[in-house]
Design a protein around this motif. Structure first.
Motif, PDB file in Angstrom:
ATOM      1  N   LYS A  32       0.814  -1.213   0.000  1.00  0.00           N
ATOM      2  CA  LYS A  32       0.000   0.000   0.000  1.00  0.00           C
ATOM      3  C   LYS A  32       0.856   1.277   0.000  1.00  0.00           C
ATOM      4  CE  LYS A  32      -3.862   0.458   0.040  1.00  0.00           C
ATOM      5  NZ  LYS A  32      -4.745   0.709  -1.092  1.00  0.00           N
ATOM      6  N   GLY A  33       2.179   1.120   0.036  1.00  0.00           N
ATOM      7  CA  GLY A  33       3.073   2.263  -0.048  1.00  0.00           C
ATOM      8  C   GLY A  33       3.396   2.935   1.279  1.00  0.00           C
ATOM      9  N   TYR A  34       3.070   2.293   2.375  1.00  0.00           N
ATOM     10  CA  TYR A  34       3.375   2.845   3.692  1.00  0.00           C
ATOM     11  C   TYR A  34       4.803   2.492   4.098  1.00  0.00           C
ATOM     12  CZ  TYR A  34      -1.635   3.584   4.322  1.00  0.00           C
ATOM     13  OH  TYR A  34      -2.926   3.988   4.182  1.00  0.00           O
ATOM     14  N   ASN A  35       5.374   3.307   4.964  1.00  0.00           N
ATOM     15  CA  ASN A  35       6.652   2.974   5.581  1.00  0.00           C
ATOM     16  C   ASN A  35       6.320   2.056   6.764  1.00  0.00           C
ATOM     17  OD1 ASN A  35       8.793   2.994   7.509  1.00  0.00           O
ATOM     18  ND2 ASN A  35       9.631   4.813   6.533  1.00  0.00           N
ATOM     19  N   PRO A  36       6.642   0.769   6.664  1.00  0.00           N
ATOM     20  CA  PRO A  36       6.242  -0.183   7.708  1.00  0.00           C
ATOM     21  C   PRO A  36       6.798   0.156   9.090  1.00  0.00           C
ATOM     22  CG  PRO A  36       7.067  -1.342   5.790  1.00  0.00           C
ATOM     23  CD  PRO A  36       7.321   0.109   5.566  1.00  0.00           C
ATOM     24  N   ILE A  37       8.017   0.674   9.139  1.00  0.00           N
ATOM     25  CA  ILE A  37       8.612   1.014  10.434  1.00  0.00           C
ATOM     26  C   ILE A  37       7.772   2.088  11.122  1.00  0.00           C
ATOM     27  CG2 ILE A  37      10.650   1.918  11.616  1.00  0.00           C
ATOM     28  CD1 ILE A  37      11.596  -0.524  10.295  1.00  0.00           C
ATOM     29  N   ASN A  38       7.475   3.170  10.389  1.00  0.00           N
ATOM     30  CA  ASN A  38       6.691   4.257  10.974  1.00  0.00           C
ATOM     31  C   ASN A  38       5.324   3.776  11.442  1.00  0.00           C
ATOM     32  OD1 ASN A  38       8.772   6.007  10.382  1.00  0.00           O
ATOM     33  ND2 ASN A  38       7.776   6.888   8.589  1.00  0.00           N
ATOM     34  N   GLN A  39       4.674   2.982  10.621  1.00  0.00           N
ATOM     35  CA  GLN A  39       3.335   2.520  10.954  1.00  0.00           C
ATOM     36  C   GLN A  39       3.349   1.588  12.165  1.00  0.00           C
ATOM     37  OE1 GLN A  39       2.378   5.048   8.709  1.00  0.00           O
ATOM     38  NE2 GLN A  39       0.544   3.912   9.222  1.00  0.00           N
ATOM     39  N   LEU A  40       4.322   0.694  12.200  1.00  0.00           N
ATOM     40  CA  LEU A  40       4.407  -0.241  13.325  1.00  0.00           C
ATOM     41  C   LEU A  40       4.776   0.475  14.625  1.00  0.00           C
ATOM     42  CD1 LEU A  40       6.013  -3.257  11.485  1.00  0.00           C
ATOM     43  CD2 LEU A  40       3.749  -3.211  12.560  1.00  0.00           C
ATOM     44  N   VAL A  41       5.676   1.446  14.546  1.00  0.00           N
ATOM     45  CA  VAL A  41       6.020   2.222  15.746  1.00  0.00           C
ATOM     46  C   VAL A  41       4.775   2.943  16.263  1.00  0.00           C
ATOM     47  CG1 VAL A  41       7.322   4.211  16.599  1.00  0.00           C
ATOM     48  CG2 VAL A  41       8.482   2.459  15.264  1.00  0.00           C
ATOM     49  N   GLY A  42       4.028   3.557  15.370  1.00  0.00           N
ATOM     50  CA  GLY A  42       2.790   4.213  15.771  1.00  0.00           C
ATOM     51  C   GLY A  42       1.847   3.250  16.462  1.00  0.00           C
ATOM     52  N   TYR A  43       1.737   2.058  15.913  1.00  0.00           N
ATOM     53  CA  TYR A  43       0.869   1.039  16.503  1.00  0.00           C
ATOM     54  C   TYR A  43       1.367   0.616  17.882  1.00  0.00           C
ATOM     55  CZ  TYR A  43      -1.286  -3.463  17.388  1.00  0.00           C
ATOM     56  OH  TYR A  43      -1.952  -4.516  17.987  1.00  0.00           O
ATOM     57  N   PHE A  44       2.681   0.350  17.998  1.00  0.00           N
ATOM     58  CA  PHE A  44       3.226  -0.107  19.274  1.00  0.00           C
ATOM     59  C   PHE A  44       3.093   0.951  20.359  1.00  0.00           C
ATOM     60  CE2 PHE A  44       5.926  -3.137  16.717  1.00  0.00           C
ATOM     61  CZ  PHE A  44       5.245  -4.262  17.139  1.00  0.00           C
ATOM     62  N   ILE A  45       3.339   2.194  20.012  1.00  0.00           N
ATOM     63  CA  ILE A  45       3.278   3.262  21.007  1.00  0.00           C
ATOM     64  C   ILE A  45       1.844   3.535  21.450  1.00  0.00           C
ATOM     65  CG2 ILE A  45       3.615   5.749  21.344  1.00  0.00           C
ATOM     66  CD1 ILE A  45       6.192   5.470  19.696  1.00  0.00           C
ATOM     67  N   SER A  46       0.938   3.601  20.495  1.00  0.00           N
ATOM     68  CA  SER A  46      -0.433   4.020  20.808  1.00  0.00           C
ATOM     69  C   SER A  46      -1.389   2.862  21.080  1.00  0.00           C
ATOM     70  CB  SER A  46      -0.996   4.840  19.651  1.00  0.00           C
ATOM     71  OG  SER A  46      -1.220   4.007  18.531  1.00  0.00           O
ATOM     72  N   GLY A  47      -1.112   1.709  20.497  1.00  0.00           N
ATOM     73  CA  GLY A  47      -2.061   0.599  20.575  1.00  0.00           C
ATOM     74  C   GLY A  47      -3.220   0.758  19.606  1.00  0.00           C
ATOM     75  N   ASP A  48      -3.162   1.798  18.785  1.00  0.00           N
ATOM     76  CA  ASP A  48      -4.235   2.102  17.840  1.00  0.00           C
ATOM     77  C   ASP A  48      -4.024   1.313  16.552  1.00  0.00           C
ATOM     78  OD1 ASP A  48      -6.126   3.167  16.142  1.00  0.00           O
ATOM     79  OD2 ASP A  48      -5.492   5.245  16.406  1.00  0.00           O
ATOM     80  N   PRO A  49      -4.895   0.351  16.256  1.00  0.00           N
ATOM     81  CA  PRO A  49      -4.714  -0.491  15.065  1.00  0.00           C
ATOM     82  C   PRO A  49      -4.910   0.256  13.744  1.00  0.00           C
ATOM     83  CG  PRO A  49      -6.748  -1.054  16.176  1.00  0.00           C
ATOM     84  CD  PRO A  49      -6.042  -0.059  17.046  1.00  0.00           C
ATOM     85  N   THR A  50      -5.414   1.496  13.786  1.00  0.00           N
ATOM     86  CA  THR A  50      -5.586   2.223  12.527  1.00  0.00           C
ATOM     87  C   THR A  50      -4.254   2.624  11.905  1.00  0.00           C
ATOM     88  OG1 THR A  50      -5.895   4.373  13.620  1.00  0.00           O
ATOM     89  CG2 THR A  50      -7.878   3.057  13.155  1.00  0.00           C
ATOM     90  N   TYR A  51      -3.160   2.449  12.616  1.00  0.00           N
ATOM     91  CA  TYR A  51      -1.834   2.649  12.008  1.00  0.00           C
ATOM     92  C   TYR A  51      -1.520   1.541  11.006  1.00  0.00           C
ATOM     93  CZ  TYR A  51      -0.452   6.483  15.035  1.00  0.00           C
ATOM     94  OH  TYR A  51      -0.367   7.698  15.659  1.00  0.00           O
ATOM     95  N   ILE A  52      -2.257   0.454  11.082  1.00  0.00           N
ATOM     96  CA  ILE A  52      -2.056  -0.687  10.187  1.00  0.00           C
ATOM     97  C   ILE A  52      -3.158  -0.677   9.142  1.00  0.00           C
ATOM     98  CG2 ILE A  52      -1.806  -3.206  10.060  1.00  0.00           C
ATOM     99  CD1 ILE A  52       0.357  -1.687  11.762  1.00  0.00           C
ATOM    100  N   THR A  53      -2.769  -0.824   7.894  1.00  0.00           N
ATOM    101  CA  THR A  53      -3.735  -0.822   6.803  1.00  0.00           C
ATOM    102  C   THR A  53      -4.737  -1.965   6.938  1.00  0.00           C
ATOM    103  OG1 THR A  53      -3.981  -0.852   4.397  1.00  0.00           O
ATOM    104  CG2 THR A  53      -2.219  -2.198   5.289  1.00  0.00           C
TER     105      THR A  53
END
Length: 82
Positions: A32-53
């Motif tokens: 989907k063109g996302y930077n996986p590192i950025n998205q996963l870090v966002g998910y790990f820090i926040s717990g918000d699954p919307t960081y994952i496509t």
């Protein structure tokens, strides 16, 4: 103040499953063109699954895995390569 260290046990049986699911999520993020590192870090820090496509059901896949388990596998892999 308690000076005892709490031990955390992680089942190695789960690590193969976590690796497989993380690989799937990683591929979906890349496709989907996302930077996986950025998205996963966002998910790990926040717990918000919307960081994952939600593409290919990746969001549902990552929600099946406890974040602690994910971090355990990632850290184990990283530290074993140092």
């Amino acid at each position: 103040m308690d000076s005892n260290t709490t031990k955390f046990n992680f089942s190695t049986d789960k690590s193969a499953n976590v690796r497989e699911l993380m690989s799937y999520v990683l591929d979906a993020l890349k496709e989907k063109g996302y930077n996986p590192i950025n998205q996963l870090v966002g998910y790990f820090i926040s717990g918000d699954p919307t960081y994952i496509t939600s593409y290919k059901g990746a969001r549902g896949v990552i929600k099946r895995i406890d974040r602690d388990e994910l971090l355990e596998v990632i850290l184990t892999e990283y530290l074993s390569r140092l």
